[in-house]
Design an enzyme around this catalytic site. Structure first.
Site, short mmCIF file in Angstrom:
data_model
loop_
_atom_site.label_atom_id
_atom_site.label_comp_id
_atom_site.label_asym_id
_atom_site.label_seq_id
_atom_site.Cartn_x
_atom_site.Cartn_y
_atom_site.Cartn_z
N ASN A 77 0.91 -1.42 -0.11
CA ASN A 77 0.07 -0.44 0.20
C ASN A 77 1.08 1.42 -0.41
OD1 ASN A 77 -1.57 2.18 0.28
ND2 ASN A 77 -2.17 1.60 2.34
N LYS A 123 0.41 4.34 -0.13
CA LYS A 123 -0.02 5.68 -0.20
C LYS A 123 -0.28 6.94 -0.91
CE LYS A 123 0.01 3.52 4.77
NZ LYS A 123 -0.48 4.01 6.48
N HIS A 163 -9.60 1.88 4.85
CA HIS A 163 -8.41 2.03 5.40
C HIS A 163 -8.55 3.11 6.57
CE1 HIS A 163 -3.90 2.79 6.20
NE2 HIS A 163 -3.47 2.03 5.92
N GLU A 212 -6.64 5.41 8.01
CA GLU A 212 -5.98 6.23 7.40
C GLU A 212 -7.98 7.12 6.50
OE1 GLU A 212 -2.75 5.75 5.83
OE2 GLU A 212 -2.03 5.68 7.14
N GLU A 230 -5.98 -4.56 10.69
CA GLU A 230 -4.86 -3.54 10.94
C GLU A 230 -4.82 -3.19 11.81
OE1 GLU A 230 -2.41 -2.48 6.79
OE2 GLU A 230 -4.22 -0.76 6.67
N GLY A 273 2.40 2.68 11.02
CA GLY A 273 2.93 3.53 10.38
C GLY A 273 3.88 4.08 12.15
N SER A 324 3.14 -2.11 10.52
CA SER A 324 4.42 -2.37 10.62
C SER A 324 5.19 -3.32 10.19
CB SER A 324 4.61 -1.53 12.17
OG SER A 324 4.42 0.04 12.61
P1 PGA Z 1 2.52 0.12 7.25
O1 PGA Z 1 1.26 0.66 6.87
O2 PGA Z 1 3.90 -1.11 6.82
O3 PGA Z 1 3.38 1.70 7.61
O4 PGA Z 1 2.36 0.54 8.93
C1 PGA Z 1 0.56 -0.51 6.91
C2 PGA Z 1 -1.20 0.49 6.46
O5 PGA Z 1 -1.40 1.37 6.59
O6 PGA Z 1 -1.61 -0.63 5.53
#
Ligand code: PGA
Length: 260
Positions: free
Chosen positions: A13, A15, A98, A100, A170, A176, A216
């Protein structure tokens, strides 16, 4: 719940990262790196890069997708993109709900549900994200939140439709932050998601559905997470941006030994 063999899926992903030129470079360098991976590999790229990514990935086993979609087919929705537009651009799947999007753009389970139904109607394969915040986990509400997210986000879907999507667990506190869930925490939550699916759509659907862990992921923790029996794959954010790092993740021994 008995364990059936499900395909390992690794999703990058990106982003809001990478221009068209960077996307094309990444895929050209990635193709030789992923050749021996037994995983199914998906890349969720920015809207603007979908067409170029799809062209670069032609004749490879990489699937290209988007990170969001509108719940409407067309009309006065400034800035929105529909499922049929994504398919025309070359997307085969889309990440929906997601955290976010839920947190920064106020998407709720009802909107996620409409987006899922809209995508399925157009044969765009949804990856539906669920997961609790730290506050919810600390308050002992993880199961309650997962139940609500799964029941409401997937409301009205038939068994057949449930076979045309994936779920990504998640935990918001792991995204993140550099603090991945432990394999035990992820396994427990993901088994619970599978049990919820069994309750609503039956055992056969629950055994077939692919559930990904995200939050992460890095080269070190990918293998031990994939060892868990209800973790079928990974949704990788930050670590999917670097071609060597993502190459190492998709070639993880656990995929190639356990799943081949
Ligand atoms: P990350 O993000 O691996 O940077 O923690 C995962 C995600 O948001 O899908």
């Amino acid at each position: 719940m008995s364990h059936v063999k499900r395909q390992t899926v690794i999703v990058g992903n990106w982003k809001m990262n990478k221009t068209i030129a960077e996307t094309v470079d990444f895929i050209a360098s990635f193709i030789p790196l992923m050749k021996n991976s037994a995983a199914q590999i998906l890349l969720a790229v920015p809207y603007t890069a979908i067409r170029s990514a799809a062209e670069s990935a032609l004749d490879t086993d990489i699937f290209i997708g988007a990170q969001n979609v509108s719940d409407a087919e067309e009309g006065p929705f400034t800035g929105e993109i529909s499922a049929s537009m994504l398919i025309e651009a070359g997307a085969q799947f889309v990440i929906i709900g997601h955290s976010e999007r839920r947190r920064l753009f106020h998407e709720d389970n009802q909107l996620v549900n409409r987006k899922v139904l809209h995508s399925l109607k157009d044969d765009l394969y949804p990856i539906v994200c669920v997961g609790e915040t730290l506050k919810e986990r600390e308050a002992g509400k993880t199961h309650e939140i997962l139940q609500q997210q799964i029941e409401e986000s997937l409301k009205g879907l038939s068994k057949e439709q449930m076979e045309f999507l994936m779920i990504a667990y998640e935990p918001v506190w792991a995204i993140g932050t550099g603090k991945s869930a432990t394999p035990e925490i992820a396994q427990e939550a993901m088994l619970y998601c599978r049990e919820l699916i069994a309750k609503s759509w039956g055992q056969a659907v629950a055994e077939k559905i692919v559930i990904l862990y995200g939050g992460s992921i890095n080269v070190e923790n990918a293998g031990v997470l994939l060892e868990q029996k209800d973790i079928d794959g990974l949704l990788v954010g930050g670590a999917s941006l670097n071609v060597e790092t993502f190459g190492q993740i998709v070639n993880n021994q656990k995929i190639n030994i356990v799943r081949k």
